[in-house]
Write an enzyme that holds these catalytic residues in place. Structure first.
Site, mmCIF file in Angstrom:
data_model
loop_
_atom_site.group_PDB
_atom_site.id
_atom_site.type_symbol
_atom_site.label_atom_id
_atom_site.label_comp_id
_atom_site.label_asym_id
_atom_site.label_seq_id
_atom_site.Cartn_x
_atom_site.Cartn_y
_atom_site.Cartn_z
ATOM 1 N N ASP A 233 0.821 -1.207 0.000
ATOM 2 C CA ASP A 233 0.000 0.000 0.000
ATOM 3 C C ASP A 233 0.861 1.265 0.000
ATOM 4 O O ASP A 233 1.848 1.358 0.749
ATOM 5 C CB ASP A 233 -0.872 -0.028 1.274
ATOM 6 C CG ASP A 233 -1.845 1.130 1.355
ATOM 7 O OD1 ASP A 233 -2.750 1.191 0.512
ATOM 8 O OD2 ASP A 233 -1.701 1.980 2.270
ATOM 9 N N GLU A 294 1.267 -0.559 -5.112
ATOM 10 C CA GLU A 294 0.338 0.527 -5.416
ATOM 11 C C GLU A 294 1.177 1.718 -5.856
ATOM 12 O O GLU A 294 1.588 2.552 -5.059
ATOM 13 C CB GLU A 294 -0.519 0.902 -4.205
ATOM 14 C CG GLU A 294 -1.663 1.811 -4.624
ATOM 15 C CD GLU A 294 -2.225 2.702 -3.534
ATOM 16 O OE1 GLU A 294 -3.243 3.356 -3.786
ATOM 17 O OE2 GLU A 294 -1.629 2.773 -2.441
HETATM 18 C C1 NOJ Z 1 -4.324 3.253 -0.625
HETATM 19 C C2 NOJ Z 1 -5.548 2.425 -0.426
HETATM 20 O O1 NOJ Z 1 -5.887 1.820 -1.653
HETATM 21 C C3 NOJ Z 1 -6.623 3.357 0.091
HETATM 22 O O2 NOJ Z 1 -7.883 2.732 0.102
HETATM 23 C C4 NOJ Z 1 -6.217 3.836 1.456
HETATM 24 O O3 NOJ Z 1 -7.160 4.775 1.926
HETATM 25 C C5 NOJ Z 1 -4.833 4.502 1.416
HETATM 26 N N1 NOJ Z 1 -3.874 3.766 0.637
HETATM 27 C C6 NOJ Z 1 -4.259 4.650 2.806
HETATM 28 O O4 NOJ Z 1 -3.818 3.398 3.313
#
Ligand code: NOJ
Ligand code: CA
Length: 567
Positions: A233, A294
């Protein structure tokens, strides 16, 4: 993320079981005849566990619910599931605020449930990817509770604490992605802590080697339990400028939360983050793990950095550049496909997820969304690379945001209303059938089921040969069985066409052609196949009246044609 803001714009029964699952997974990680790893041919499927299937009727999906749907996923053609965070959490950011990395939140089940899920998935040759929230923990994590207890606590330096500039003044001008200052004052110790997201998500201090060791161990713990890898993430937010320079203002005005619009020059994409990715990759390699990132990038040059030198960082950094194309245009897609096809590593395609409006709703005109759902599926499932699906896209489930502020569950939607309505719309319960609550739960679902469940649900679409679901199944089957689609090179066709995107996938003397009408009018195109040595096309899969005659393809509005090339 819009990017989130642009509204583009993470037991004991099992110990023995886990050992055997892990061993079994290792043996099946072999490279195939073409030198491909399993994850290069696999189709990944993102599950938002709150919204997938509710086994105990409390209105919230859970692990047993996922287990009960494994046969569905297998039949669909899914090889790996990525489950967004299901760990203990106060759920401020619906799991992206983790309070214990090595457990399951009781609302989703138990570690024993996880072990059953892993074992059942293994039986079906479906791998499990967990979501690793690397940048921050919950403010209820024991590390943070200790960190804030005193300036001299053992975990003080596990987070980022600083003095304010002056009374009532945070250390600098950084604003949080989710609104307000990125610094929260803690009166007990008279210092501020830093949070890139919500205040309940304090950033870890990755400059502290103890943080690195503890976090790397978390991944080892799960690999031993049988997971095949992690989706990491928010990797771009791992490090901040230690000098805390103010961020420059990007443009005048205010964002949806009333904050200045900053360029995150000093608190994102710092080069140090790549050391962490290399470290996580070393640990992953000990267990043949795969790392998905991500990775919101502005271009492929930036995306390339995430593969690392000699590909020593992420195997699958997500390409969000597709998700950033705001118009269904062959010109735009052609450009991005060519760029990603030439990237330093294996392409990883994402068109929808739990933070962005579903692709066919971004491009849809309200009348042709199902056709566009098929077209988008045909596109990214036939390219060279690994696709990551998002639950519900295979049935064309409609993004359905709340219409009243008081109904919003995602906190950013309440803070940014009406400009930012939050992410509830893309997180609604999976639509399984036409019964009450779409068969998701017999309780009250945590988010309402969109009214369109009566026309878009798994049970009914399974009976309709023209449904989005049946189309997805066919494309996925083709993708898994056709050598050119698995291993073939990509080459664009008819590159100046402004309505139809067409390309071939070439493997030895085999070829598959894909033609996608991105316009709302019927189109006829003569495909430029001669220089590839092919003379005609045999139909493999087409929507509606779309067909090929010789080297000419006729496509209905938003029509799809996939054919085998013959010499
Ligand atoms: C990316 C995640 O996909 C999202 O849903 C989240 O709010 C943020 N990172 C913070 O962890
Ligand atoms: Ca439940």
């Amino acid at each position: 993320m819009r990017k989130i803001a642009l509204r583009l714009a993470v037991v004991l029964v099992g110990v023995c079981m886990a050992g055997s699952i892990a061993a079994a997974q290792t043996s099946s990680h072999a490279v195939d005849a073409e030198g491909h790893q399993w994850w290069q041919h696999a189709v990944f499927y993102e599950i938002y566990p709150r919204s997938f299937a509710d086994s105990n009727n409390d209105g919230i999906g859970d692990l047993k619910g996922i287990t009960s749907k494994l046969d569905y996923l297998k039949d669909l053609g899914v090889d790996a599931i990525w489950i967004t965070p299901c760990f203990p959490s106060p759920q401020v950011d619906f799991g992206y605020d983790v309070s214990d990395y090595e457990n399951i939140d009781p609302m989703y089940g138990t570690m024993a449930d996880f072990d059953v899920l892993a074992a059942e998935a293994k039986k079906r040759d479906i791998r499990i990817i967990l979501d690793f929230v690397v940048n921050h923990t919950s403010d209820q994590h024991k590390w943070f509770l200790d960190s804030k207890s005193s300036r001299t606590s053992a975990h003080r330096d596990w987070y980022i604490w600083r003095d304010g500039k002056g009374p009532g003044e945070p250390p600098n001008n950084w604003v949080a992605l989710f609104g307000g200052s990125a610094w929260k004052f803690d009166p007990a110790t008279n210092q501020y802590y830093y949070h890139y997201f919500y205040a309940e998500q304090p950033d870890l201090n990755w400059r502290n080697p103890a943080v690195k060791d503890a976090m790397f161990d978390v991944t080892r713990w799960w690999y031993k339990r049988g997971v095949a890898g992690f989706r990491l993430d928010a990797v771009e937010t791992l490090f901040e400028d230690p000098g805390l320079h103010d961020n420059p203002i990007l443009r005048p005005g205010k964002n949806a939360y009333g904050d200045p619009i900053e360029k995150n020059e000093y608190n994102t994409k710092l080069p140090e983050l790549h050391d962490v990715l290399r470290g996580l990759r070393k640990v992953a390699d000990e267990s043949n793990g795969v790392l998905i990132g991500e990775t919101w990038t502005a271009d492929v040059a930036e995306l390339n950095q995430y593969y690392g030198e000699g590909n020593n960082e992420l195997q699958l950094p997500m390409d969000f550049l597709f998700a950033m194309i705001n118009k269904l245009s062959p010109v735009e897609f052609r450009k991005q496909i060519a760029a990603v096809d030439a990237a330093a590593g294996w392409p990883t395609f994402v068109i929808s997820n739990h933070d962005i409006v579903r692709s066919y709703d971004r491009y849809g005109d309200g009348k042709h969304n199902d056709q566009i759902a098929k077209l988008m599926g045909a596109l990214y499932l036939t390219l060279r690379g690994t696709p990551i699906m998002y639950y519900g896209e295979e049935i064309g489930m409609k993004t359905t945001p709340p219409t009243r502020k008081e109904d919003v569950k995602d906190p950013i939607g309440r803070m940014g209303w009406p400009e930012e309505k939050g992410r509830d719309g893309e997180r609604t319960p999976m639509q399984w059938d036409g019964s009450v609550n779409a068969g998701f739960s017999k309780g009250t679902p945590w988010l309402p089921v969109p009214p369109t469940y009566t026309t878009h649900n798994v049970a009914d679409e399974s009976k309709d040969p023209n449904s989005v679901l049946e189309f997805y199944k066919k494309v996925l089957k083709l993708r898994h069985t056709n050598r050119a689609l698995l291993d073939g090179n990509y080459a664009a066709l008819n590159e100046s066409d402004r309505n139809v995107l067409s390309y071939v996938r070439l493997y030895k003397d085999q070829g598959v052609v894909v033609a996608l009408n991105m316009s709302n009018a019927a189109q006829k195109v003569k495909l430029d196949l001669k220089h590839k040595g092919f003379v005609s096309i045999k139909n493999l899969l087409a929507t509606g009246q779309s067909e090929a005659k010789g080297d000419e393809v006729s496509l209905e509005p938003y029509g799809v044609f996939i054919g085998e090339l013959t010499k």
